[in-house]
Write a protein that holds these residues in place. Structure first.
Motif, PDB file in Angstrom:
ATOM      1  N   GLY A   1       7.692  25.034  -0.622  1.00  0.00           N
ATOM      2  CA  GLY A   1       6.764  24.523  -1.623  1.00  0.00           C
ATOM      3  C   GLY A   1       5.685  25.542  -1.933  1.00  0.00           C
ATOM      4  N   LEU A   2       5.195  26.206  -0.905  1.00  0.00           N
ATOM      5  CA  LEU A   2       4.181  27.245  -1.111  1.00  0.00           C
ATOM      6  C   LEU A   2       4.753  28.414  -1.908  1.00  0.00           C
ATOM      7  CD1 LEU A   2       2.458  27.224   2.400  1.00  0.00           C
ATOM      8  CD2 LEU A   2       1.494  26.427   0.237  1.00  0.00           C
TER       9      LEU A   2
ATOM     10  N   LEU B   1       4.682  27.640  -5.539  1.00  0.00           N
ATOM     11  CA  LEU B   1       3.341  27.734  -6.120  1.00  0.00           C
ATOM     12  C   LEU B   1       2.909  29.176  -6.318  1.00  0.00           C
ATOM     13  CD1 LEU B   1       1.674  24.840  -4.097  1.00  0.00           C
ATOM     14  CD2 LEU B   1       2.168  24.863  -6.555  1.00  0.00           C
TER      15      LEU B   1
ATOM     16  N   SER C   1      -5.969   7.555   6.681  1.00  0.00           N
ATOM     17  CA  SER C   1      -5.903   8.298   7.929  1.00  0.00           C
ATOM     18  C   SER C   1      -6.910   9.448   7.922  1.00  0.00           C
ATOM     19  CB  SER C   1      -4.484   8.842   8.081  1.00  0.00           C
ATOM     20  OG  SER C   1      -4.031   8.732   9.390  1.00  0.00           O
ATOM     21  N   ARG C   2      -7.039  10.090   6.779  1.00  0.00           N
ATOM     22  CA  ARG C   2      -8.004  11.187   6.675  1.00  0.00           C
ATOM     23  C   ARG C   2      -9.439  10.665   6.737  1.00  0.00           C
ATOM     24  NH1 ARG C   2      -4.201  13.450   2.844  1.00  0.00           N
ATOM     25  NH2 ARG C   2      -3.236  15.233   3.882  1.00  0.00           N
TER      26      ARG C   2
ATOM     27  N   THR D   1       0.841  -1.186   0.000  1.00  0.00           N
ATOM     28  CA  THR D   1       0.000   0.000   0.000  1.00  0.00           C
ATOM     29  C   THR D   1       0.875   1.233   0.000  1.00  0.00           C
ATOM     30  OG1 THR D   1      -1.594  -1.252   1.280  1.00  0.00           O
ATOM     31  CG2 THR D   1      -1.918   1.109   1.162  1.00  0.00           C
TER      32      THR D   1
ATOM     33  N   LEU E   1     -10.390   8.078   8.299  1.00  0.00           N
ATOM     34  CA  LEU E   1     -10.628   7.712   9.698  1.00  0.00           C
ATOM     35  C   LEU E   1     -10.934   8.944  10.533  1.00  0.00           C
ATOM     36  CD1 LEU E   1     -10.721   5.766  12.036  1.00  0.00           C
ATOM     37  CD2 LEU E   1      -8.225   5.874  12.177  1.00  0.00           C
ATOM     38  N   ARG E   2     -10.180   9.989  10.318  1.00  0.00           N
ATOM     39  CA  ARG E   2     -10.416  11.240  11.044  1.00  0.00           C
ATOM     40  C   ARG E   2     -11.859  11.684  10.856  1.00  0.00           C
ATOM     41  NH1 ARG E   2      -5.963  15.403   9.513  1.00  0.00           N
ATOM     42  NH2 ARG E   2      -7.289  16.280   7.908  1.00  0.00           N
TER      43      ARG E   2
ATOM     44  N   THR F   1     -12.786  14.961   2.574  1.00  0.00           N
ATOM     45  CA  THR F   1     -11.374  14.680   2.809  1.00  0.00           C
ATOM     46  C   THR F   1     -10.523  15.093   1.616  1.00  0.00           C
ATOM     47  OG1 THR F   1     -11.618  12.420   1.959  1.00  0.00           O
ATOM     48  CG2 THR F   1     -11.845  12.713   4.336  1.00  0.00           C
ATOM     49  N   GLY F   2     -11.168  15.674   0.630  1.00  0.00           N
ATOM     50  CA  GLY F   2     -10.395  16.220  -0.484  1.00  0.00           C
ATOM     51  C   GLY F   2      -9.935  15.213  -1.511  1.00  0.00           C
TER      52      GLY F   2
ATOM     53  N   GLU G   1       7.857  22.795   3.566  1.00  0.00           N
ATOM     54  CA  GLU G   1       6.476  23.064   3.146  1.00  0.00           C
ATOM     55  C   GLU G   1       6.313  24.523   2.755  1.00  0.00           C
ATOM     56  OE1 GLU G   1       4.417  20.557   2.712  1.00  0.00           O
ATOM     57  OE2 GLU G   1       5.893  19.187   3.564  1.00  0.00           O
TER      58      GLU G   1
ATOM     59  N   LEU H   1      -4.929   0.305  10.088  1.00  0.00           N
ATOM     60  CA  LEU H   1      -3.834   1.226  10.386  1.00  0.00           C
ATOM     61  C   LEU H   1      -3.072   0.820  11.644  1.00  0.00           C
ATOM     62  CD1 LEU H   1      -5.622   4.588   9.517  1.00  0.00           C
ATOM     63  CD2 LEU H   1      -3.722   3.561   8.276  1.00  0.00           C
TER      64      LEU H   1
ATOM     65  N   VAL I   1      -2.140   5.385   2.399  1.00  0.00           N
ATOM     66  CA  VAL I   1      -2.194   5.359   3.864  1.00  0.00           C
ATOM     67  C   VAL I   1      -2.582   6.729   4.412  1.00  0.00           C
ATOM     68  CG1 VAL I   1      -0.873   4.973   5.972  1.00  0.00           C
ATOM     69  CG2 VAL I   1      -0.529   3.486   4.007  1.00  0.00           C
ATOM     70  N   ARG I   2      -2.038   7.779   3.823  1.00  0.00           N
ATOM     71  CA  ARG I   2      -2.409   9.131   4.259  1.00  0.00           C
ATOM     72  C   ARG I   2      -3.908   9.357   4.085  1.00  0.00           C
ATOM     73  NH1 ARG I   2       2.655  10.705   2.759  1.00  0.00           N
ATOM     74  NH2 ARG I   2       3.766  11.716   4.466  1.00  0.00           N
TER      75      ARG I   2
END
Lengths: 215, 215
Positions: free
Chosen positions: A199-200, A203, A14-15, A5, A17-18, A40-41, A196, A77, A10-11
DNA sequence: CCATGTGAATTGCTTCACAGCA
DNA sequence: TGCTGTGAAGCAATTCACATGG
């Protein structure tokens, strides 16, 4: 049962599940892949595909039982039991983590904290006493700690991580801006605010570059 | 010039840059794709492919000039000038960020901090005075803030983000465990410690599951 | 000779579209 | 009928392998 997987799957799990935990708290009984996707997008097809790697948890025509799916995801998980973690390096980030009450309700217990600065040792933060590094091995054994969070300065990060692994850590969450080298089989995730932010910047810069129009 | 560079490529570029800055500080003049790959956790081919999207920066048979490549990457990522950011929500994480001296040397200036708690307003942290939320619009205009870091509790995150965007933010770094909805064109990155920890739990659990052998 | 730059091959991920079932 | 589960198609990312040029 031998699965491969991907990280991104996996991420997303997790979302999901949240979200399911929140719906569960609101007493919602059923949820569709579409709703789960929107909140969750991602897309409905993606949700179904992600879940289908592990089994068929839904009812055709109806959707998924919130409670059942939640339990399944927790199992998948490995969140059907609590996890004990240690924090190495109690600077700004380490202190914030110790005080971050949110961990407990998500199933994580911070059982130990370590720092090399003698002036910090012995003090307590968020109910955890800060210990010297030479107490690390015993603490890892005693509390069966499997996850180490590295929050030391960058120069100390590799040593701290290696030591945690020798002491039994099977996973490392690294806040230091450095590529750690770890033995095969030890899981690693990184958190780097600067990365991060950069990265912004890319963009934003790209978006405001005139460029030469679409296509 | 209209490029479509993936998130993961940008993350790698950021890592290359981090490494190049270090090599530069050590007065290294030349670096090969192989070395850059090893020290950032990828492959030589990947490094060359990533860079080739933006131009030919190396010399065949030699490698890349550390200084030149550094400058090129800084330009590509938009890091050839400083960036001004604001922190919204001064709890554990927000405070840690304000105190995290490392930002300045990486080109980011925290120009403003906001919180809704009256008891926090007026105090200073890391040289930044905490202001009430109703000072947000003016501060964003005055300091030309383009990046907002959301570090509020989860319930306040969407409002804070929307408000930052209205005030001119073009990018959001979100620490709250929620999927923010933002207008098209606003860049978003997320940092969620719990999500990363859960990912590690999955990997540890999977690794220790008997499963049915390889293949 | 050596390491870059790059089309081609491959691998992996996401989206599509529809069969299957409550 | 409505929504899941899933092969197949389509797309994106990575790896390969070699021509290129200092």
């Amino acid at each position: 049962m031998a699965r491969k997987t991907s990280d991104s799957t996996v991420r997303r799990l997790s979302r999901y599940l949240r979200r399911l935990r929140k719906l569960d708290a609101q007493d919602r009984k059923v949820v569709s892949s579409r709703e789960l996707a929107e909140t969750t997008g991602t897309t409905a097809a993606q949700v179904r595909k992600d879940l289908s790697h592990f089994g068929s948890f839904g009812k055709r025509g109806q959707g998924y039982s919130v409670g059942d799916l939640r339990v399944h995801l927790e199992e998948i998980l490995g969140l059907d039991h609590r996890w004990t973690v240690a924090v190495l390096g109690i600077g700004k980030i380490g202190s914030a983590l110790l005080g971050y009450g949110y961990f407990t309700e998500r199933g994580f217990d911070i059982a130990a904290a370590f720092d090399s600065d003698p002036s910090k040792i012995g003090s307590e933060l968020g109910g955890v006493r800060i210990q010297p590094l030479n107490a690390l091995e015993e603490a890892f054994r005693e509390h069966r700690i499997s996850i180490a969070i590295i929050a030391t300065p960058v120069e100390a990060a590799q040593d701290a991580a290696s030591r945690a692994v020798s002491a039994g850590a099977r996973a490392i969450l690294n806040f230091a801006p450095i590529k750690l080298s770890l033995p095969e089989g030890v899981a690693l995730r990184e958190m780097d605010v600067t990365l991060e932010l950069e990265g912004l910047c890319y963009l934003v810069t790209e978006a405001s570059t005139p460029a030469d129009g679409p296509e």
